[in-house]
Design a protein around this motif. Structure first.
Motif, PDB file in Angstrom:
ATOM      1  N   VAL A   1       3.950  50.475 -44.392  1.00  0.00           N
ATOM      2  CA  VAL A   1       4.325  49.216 -45.028  1.00  0.00           C
ATOM      3  C   VAL A   1       4.359  48.108 -43.980  1.00  0.00           C
ATOM      4  O   VAL A   1       4.570  48.365 -42.795  1.00  0.00           O
ATOM      5  N   SER A   2       4.162  46.896 -44.434  1.00  0.00           N
ATOM      6  CA  SER A   2       4.259  45.759 -43.523  1.00  0.00           C
ATOM      7  C   SER A   2       4.498  44.472 -44.297  1.00  0.00           C
ATOM      8  O   SER A   2       3.910  44.261 -45.363  1.00  0.00           O
ATOM      9  N   ASN A   3       5.363  43.647 -43.752  1.00  0.00           N
ATOM     10  CA  ASN A   3       5.514  42.261 -44.194  1.00  0.00           C
ATOM     11  C   ASN A   3       5.090  41.404 -43.004  1.00  0.00           C
ATOM     12  O   ASN A   3       5.932  40.920 -42.249  1.00  0.00           O
ATOM     13  N   PRO A   4       3.793  41.222 -42.813  1.00  0.00           N
ATOM     14  CA  PRO A   4       3.289  40.584 -41.602  1.00  0.00           C
ATOM     15  C   PRO A   4       3.334  39.062 -41.707  1.00  0.00           C
ATOM     16  O   PRO A   4       3.573  38.513 -42.793  1.00  0.00           O
ATOM     17  N   PRO A   5       3.106  38.352 -40.614  1.00  0.00           N
ATOM     18  CA  PRO A   5       2.964  36.898 -40.711  1.00  0.00           C
ATOM     19  C   PRO A   5       1.719  36.564 -41.522  1.00  0.00           C
ATOM     20  O   PRO A   5       0.631  37.070 -41.236  1.00  0.00           O
ATOM     21  N   TYR A   6       1.875  35.728 -42.541  1.00  0.00           N
ATOM     22  CA  TYR A   6       0.715  35.453 -43.405  1.00  0.00           C
ATOM     23  C   TYR A   6       0.577  33.989 -43.811  1.00  0.00           C
ATOM     24  O   TYR A   6      -0.324  33.635 -44.576  1.00  0.00           O
ATOM     25  N   VAL A   7       1.444  33.129 -43.318  1.00  0.00           N
ATOM     26  CA  VAL A   7       1.355  31.714 -43.683  1.00  0.00           C
ATOM     27  C   VAL A   7       0.202  31.073 -42.907  1.00  0.00           C
ATOM     28  O   VAL A   7       0.130  31.192 -41.680  1.00  0.00           O
ATOM     29  N   ASP A   8      -0.698  30.402 -43.602  1.00  0.00           N
ATOM     30  CA  ASP A   8      -1.815  29.760 -42.909  1.00  0.00           C
ATOM     31  C   ASP A   8      -1.323  28.534 -42.134  1.00  0.00           C
ATOM     32  O   ASP A   8      -0.247  27.990 -42.410  1.00  0.00           O
ATOM     33  N   ALA A   9      -2.111  28.103 -41.173  1.00  0.00           N
ATOM     34  CA  ALA A   9      -1.692  27.038 -40.267  1.00  0.00           C
ATOM     35  C   ALA A   9      -1.380  25.741 -40.999  1.00  0.00           C
ATOM     36  O   ALA A   9      -0.405  25.046 -40.682  1.00  0.00           O
ATOM     37  N   GLU A  10      -2.192  25.396 -41.989  1.00  0.00           N
ATOM     38  CA  GLU A  10      -1.993  24.144 -42.714  1.00  0.00           C
ATOM     39  C   GLU A  10      -0.676  24.157 -43.486  1.00  0.00           C
ATOM     40  O   GLU A  10       0.083  23.177 -43.471  1.00  0.00           O
ATOM     41  N   THR A  11      -0.378  25.270 -44.144  1.00  0.00           N
ATOM     42  CA  THR A  11       0.869  25.375 -44.898  1.00  0.00           C
ATOM     43  C   THR A  11       2.074  25.403 -43.974  1.00  0.00           C
ATOM     44  O   THR A  11       3.106  24.779 -44.252  1.00  0.00           O
ATOM     45  N   TYR A  12       1.947  26.115 -42.859  1.00  0.00           N
ATOM     46  CA  TYR A  12       3.073  26.222 -41.917  1.00  0.00           C
ATOM     47  C   TYR A  12       3.547  24.845 -41.458  1.00  0.00           C
ATOM     48  O   TYR A  12       4.753  24.604 -41.316  1.00  0.00           O
ATOM     49  N   ALA A  13       2.620  23.942 -41.253  1.00  0.00           N
ATOM     50  CA  ALA A  13       2.970  22.598 -40.780  1.00  0.00           C
ATOM     51  C   ALA A  13       3.803  21.822 -41.791  1.00  0.00           C
ATOM     52  O   ALA A  13       4.447  20.827 -41.432  1.00  0.00           O
ATOM     53  N   THR A  14       3.823  22.260 -43.048  1.00  0.00           N
ATOM     54  CA  THR A  14       4.550  21.544 -44.093  1.00  0.00           C
ATOM     55  C   THR A  14       5.896  22.183 -44.420  1.00  0.00           C
ATOM     56  O   THR A  14       6.637  21.650 -45.262  1.00  0.00           O
ATOM     57  N   LEU A  15       6.237  23.303 -43.792  1.00  0.00           N
ATOM     58  CA  LEU A  15       7.446  24.031 -44.165  1.00  0.00           C
ATOM     59  C   LEU A  15       8.701  23.298 -43.691  1.00  0.00           C
ATOM     60  O   LEU A  15       8.671  22.491 -42.770  1.00  0.00           O
ATOM     61  N   GLN A  16       9.820  23.636 -44.310  1.00  0.00           N
ATOM     62  CA  GLN A  16      11.084  22.971 -44.010  1.00  0.00           C
ATOM     63  C   GLN A  16      11.561  23.291 -42.597  1.00  0.00           C
ATOM     64  O   GLN A  16      11.209  24.327 -42.020  1.00  0.00           O
TER      65      GLN A  16
END
Length: 279
Positions: free
Chosen positions: A183-198
């Motif tokens: 099982v894995s919950n790996p890093p999966y947020v793309d770069a463009e979305t990451y820049a918009t996170l809180q």
């Protein structure tokens, strides 16, 4: 000077943070803070709102100030609840999230006797599985030694330390042996979305646990390239995904010659887990 009432403390916390959390979340956090400072459960708080607040006002002020700086409450308090258990968290690990419940449920349904958790962080998935599967044993890996130290503390507090082996590994590079389940919950947020996170995420939580950069799929490419060799025949690979990554990750599973591939949805109907089996 008279001490404040519980309801006044609750209102003061809500008013201090609701502008960036929303009123519902602010109320939930207020309950957690009061529990932390007084030991009172949410039920006790509900029936005793007029009681005197017996916590330390200076601690309360410090918590509010830290939260106003947008530090996640889990880091401020040092713990986060998940599946009716408390996990120690620090800025070195990703705090447990409700989204991961779907991965956990899928893993529990597989009833593994020996499993591997890749990128374990504070041990959210591996240690919860061990707590709910008393006959199981696990290997839990992470590239971060600091994260593994937190996972070790959680394993002790949950009483499963004797059934988990913690390994520092860049994904499967240092992994040996075979497993019924990976099982894995790996890093999966793309770069463009990451820049918009809180700010609670981008300022305070480890970037390495959230995004690999680019299209967000690099961890899945590595995992699907190497995990099947560590699965026993019929063993399952399961990974948490972003809501719009189902088709792309399922294609990587197919390229790895896994069978019976399925995208599993969460309670909101969003894609949340991809599952496949070794032939």
């Amino acid at each position: 000077m008279s001490k404040p009432r519980l309801r006044d403390v609750h209102i003061a916390y809500v008013n201090a943070v609701k502008d960036f959390t929303g009123s519902y979340e602010a109320g939930r956090e207020a309950g957690l803070v009061i529990t932390h400072l007084t030991g009172m459960s949410r039920v006790q708080q509900s029936v005793g709102g007029g009681d005197v607040f017996e916590g330390d006002p200076a601690q309360l002020d410090a918590i509010i100030a830290a939260r106003r700086s947008r530090q996640p409450l889990a880091q401020i308090l040092g713990f986060a609840p998940f599946r009716d258990r408390l996990f120690r968290v620090t800025p070195d690990v990703l705090s447990p999230r409700a989204d991961t419940e779907r991965l956990l449920d899928a893993a529990l349904a597989a009833s593994p006797r020996r499993f591997l958790d890749l990128g374990t962080g504070p041990g959210t998935v591996a240690l919860t599985l061990l707590a709910e599967l008393p006959e199981a044993e696990a290997v839990a890996s992470d590239i971060s030694s600091a994260a593994l130290a937190v996972a070790a503390e959680n394993a002790e507090s949950l009483g499963v330390a004797d059934r988990v082996t913690l390994v520092q590994s860049d994904w499967l590079a240092a992994i040996e042996g075979s497993f019924d389940l990976i099982v894995s919950n790996p890093p999966y947020v793309d770069a463009e979305t990451y820049a918009t996170l809180q700010p609670e995420i981008t300022r305070w939580e480890p970037e390495i646990a959230l995004t690999p950069g680019g299209d967000g799929l690099d961890a899945y490419r590595i995992i699907t390239a190497h995990a099947p060799a560590h699965l026993r025949p019929g063993g399952a690979l399961m990974v948490e995904i972003g809501f719009d990554q189902g088709a792309a990750v399922a294609a990587l599973f197919a390229n790895a010659d896994l069978s019976n591939i399925k995208v599993l949805t969460d309670l909101n109907g969003k894609s949340r887990v991809v599952r496949g089996f070794r032939r």
